[in-house]
Design a protein around this motif. Structure first.
Motif, mmCIF file in Angstrom:
data_model
loop_
_atom_site.group_PDB
_atom_site.id
_atom_site.type_symbol
_atom_site.label_atom_id
_atom_site.label_comp_id
_atom_site.label_asym_id
_atom_site.label_seq_id
_atom_site.Cartn_x
_atom_site.Cartn_y
_atom_site.Cartn_z
ATOM 1 N N ASP A 62 -26.355 19.389 19.804
ATOM 2 C CA ASP A 62 -27.442 19.004 20.691
ATOM 3 C C ASP A 62 -28.343 17.920 20.096
ATOM 4 O O ASP A 62 -28.566 17.888 18.878
ATOM 5 C CB ASP A 62 -28.333 20.212 21.016
ATOM 6 N N THR A 97 -34.975 25.510 23.756
ATOM 7 C CA THR A 97 -33.513 25.567 23.848
ATOM 8 C C THR A 97 -32.981 26.854 23.224
ATOM 9 O O THR A 97 -33.329 27.200 22.101
ATOM 10 C CB THR A 97 -32.876 24.369 23.132
ATOM 11 N N TRP A 133 -24.710 17.822 24.103
ATOM 12 C CA TRP A 133 -25.757 17.835 25.138
ATOM 13 C C TRP A 133 -27.020 17.205 24.585
ATOM 14 O O TRP A 133 -27.390 17.437 23.432
ATOM 15 C CB TRP A 133 -26.039 19.266 25.571
ATOM 16 N N SER A 134 -27.665 16.409 25.428
ATOM 17 C CA SER A 134 -28.935 15.788 25.068
ATOM 18 C C SER A 134 -29.964 16.180 26.110
ATOM 19 O O SER A 134 -29.718 16.026 27.316
ATOM 20 C CB SER A 134 -28.784 14.261 25.010
ATOM 21 N N GLY A 135 -31.110 16.695 25.667
ATOM 22 C CA GLY A 135 -32.102 17.176 26.603
ATOM 23 C C GLY A 135 -33.524 16.803 26.212
ATOM 24 O O GLY A 135 -33.837 16.590 25.034
ATOM 25 N N ASP A 143 -27.885 13.672 28.876
ATOM 26 C CA ASP A 143 -26.476 13.327 28.710
ATOM 27 C C ASP A 143 -25.686 14.590 28.393
ATOM 28 O O ASP A 143 -26.153 15.448 27.633
ATOM 29 C CB ASP A 143 -26.299 12.308 27.579
ATOM 30 N N THR A 144 -24.531 14.715 29.007
ATOM 31 C CA THR A 144 -23.632 15.834 28.734
ATOM 32 C C THR A 144 -22.227 15.284 28.564
ATOM 33 O O THR A 144 -21.706 14.607 29.461
ATOM 34 C CB THR A 144 -23.642 16.869 29.877
ATOM 35 N N HIS A 174 -34.698 18.712 30.891
ATOM 36 C CA HIS A 174 -34.143 17.610 31.661
ATOM 37 C C HIS A 174 -32.935 17.075 30.886
ATOM 38 O O HIS A 174 -33.082 16.515 29.796
ATOM 39 C CB HIS A 174 -35.186 16.508 31.844
ATOM 40 N N SER A 175 -31.757 17.271 31.452
ATOM 41 C CA SER A 175 -30.536 16.831 30.772
ATOM 42 C C SER A 175 -30.431 15.312 30.832
ATOM 43 O O SER A 175 -30.486 14.718 31.918
ATOM 44 C CB SER A 175 -29.307 17.464 31.416
#
Length: 312
Positions: A17, A235, A85-87, A100-101, A97-98
């Motif tokens: 992440d 998270t 995953w980037s949030g 990038d996945t 708020h995502s």
């Protein structure tokens, strides 16, 4: 706190992440629903992990699992990239708020249970495709207790398959928005009753900073969240709650109502530690003594007379 030898099978995602909150950011940290649940459950029981990672998965992260006594016989390592995953969290940080996945090898994940896992007495199906959850249920042989988690994506896209899962599990974990979406009920009590009528014997509604509620056919109880002044990173808080809940239940081998209450309290406590650091950072430095201290503090908080044993 003593770790018992009961076995808790956990199936879900393991990933990497990038997280940004008002408190800062952390890149390339170990994440995933099964990661949080298994690490937290290791305070109570023996975890058996089923997940998939890519050939790029750092050895140091494998060592995190091994150092917690988590069995990795069911961890598949495939050529390719690990799920990433980037949030971003803003404001009250109630929702991620995502940004990038990248599914990587997780896109082709098919859970295969080693023979040594099939006799697991307790099963936690983390938030994955209901079809994969059903595959796991076809492989376990005689579990005492099975729990599942889900999300809006599966409720909207694979409702029928999710209902099949719910008919076959004992505990359903959802947040309040998911429970309302699944049942089309705005009232959580009515929503929980509908979930119970599908099949589970307990519906556990996670409500973030507002705590958690546990519904059975015979009882209802609720806990506030443990007050944390600085929520650094939310998270994995819900997954930590589930890992502690199922870890405690499997350690005592008893899912009577009093133990479901205790399990929810431990879930609340571990979730409160999770949010105090980025990723797993706070959980990995946590001691059993800290857990028991906060558990006792939570008991005092919710006792009507202010102190256990006092009289009115």
């Amino acid at each position: 706190m003593k770790v018992e030898t009961s076995r808790l099978l956990i199936v879900g995602s393991v990933g990497i992440d990038d997280i940004k909150t008002p408190y800062g950011e952390a890149k390339g940290v170990l994440g995933g629903a099964a990661t949080y649940s298994s690490v937290v459950s290791s305070f109570f029981t023996r975890a058996l992990l089923v997940a998939v990672v890519g050939s790029d998965f750092p050895k140091d992260y494998l060592d995190v699992f091994s150092s917690r006594g988590i069995n990795l016989d069911g961890l598949q390592v495939r050529p390719g990239q690990t799920f990433r995953w980037s949030g971003l969290y803003q404001g009250d940080m109630s929702q991620a708020h995502s940004l990038d996945t990248q599914l990587g090898v997780f896109a082709g994940f098919e859970p295969r249970l080693p023979d040594s896992y099939r006799q697991a007495e307790y099963v936690l199906l983390a938030n994955i495709d209901p079809d994969l959850q059903l595959q796991v249920l076809q492989q376990v042989q005689n579990p005492k207790l099975v729990a599942c988690d889900t999300m809006n994506f599966w409720i909207e896209g694979k409702r029928d398959r999710l209902l099949e899962v719910l008919k076959r599990v004992d505990i359903a974990f959802m947040n309040d928005a998911e429970a309302r979406l699944l049942t089309e009920e705005s009232n959580l009590v009515k929503a929980a009753r509908k979930i119970l009528n599908i099949g589970p014997t307990a519906a556990v509604i996670k409500r973030g900073e507002h705590g958690a509620s546990v519904f059975t056919h015979e009882a209802y109880f609720a806990l506030p969240s443990y007050p944390v002044e600085d929520v650094v990173d939310p998270t994995g808080a819900g997954d930590s709650f589930e890992g502690a809940f199922m870890g405690y239940v499997s350690s005592v081998g008893d899912f009577s109502e009093p133990n479901l209450r205790r399990a929810a309290a431990y879930g609340t406590v571990l979730a409160s530690f999770c949010v105090q650091g980025f990723g797993l950072s706070r959980l990995l430095e946590l001691t059993p003594e800290e857990i028991e201290t906060r558990y006792r503090e939570l008991k005092r908080m919710v006792h009507l007379d202010g102190a256990e044993g006092s009289s009115s």
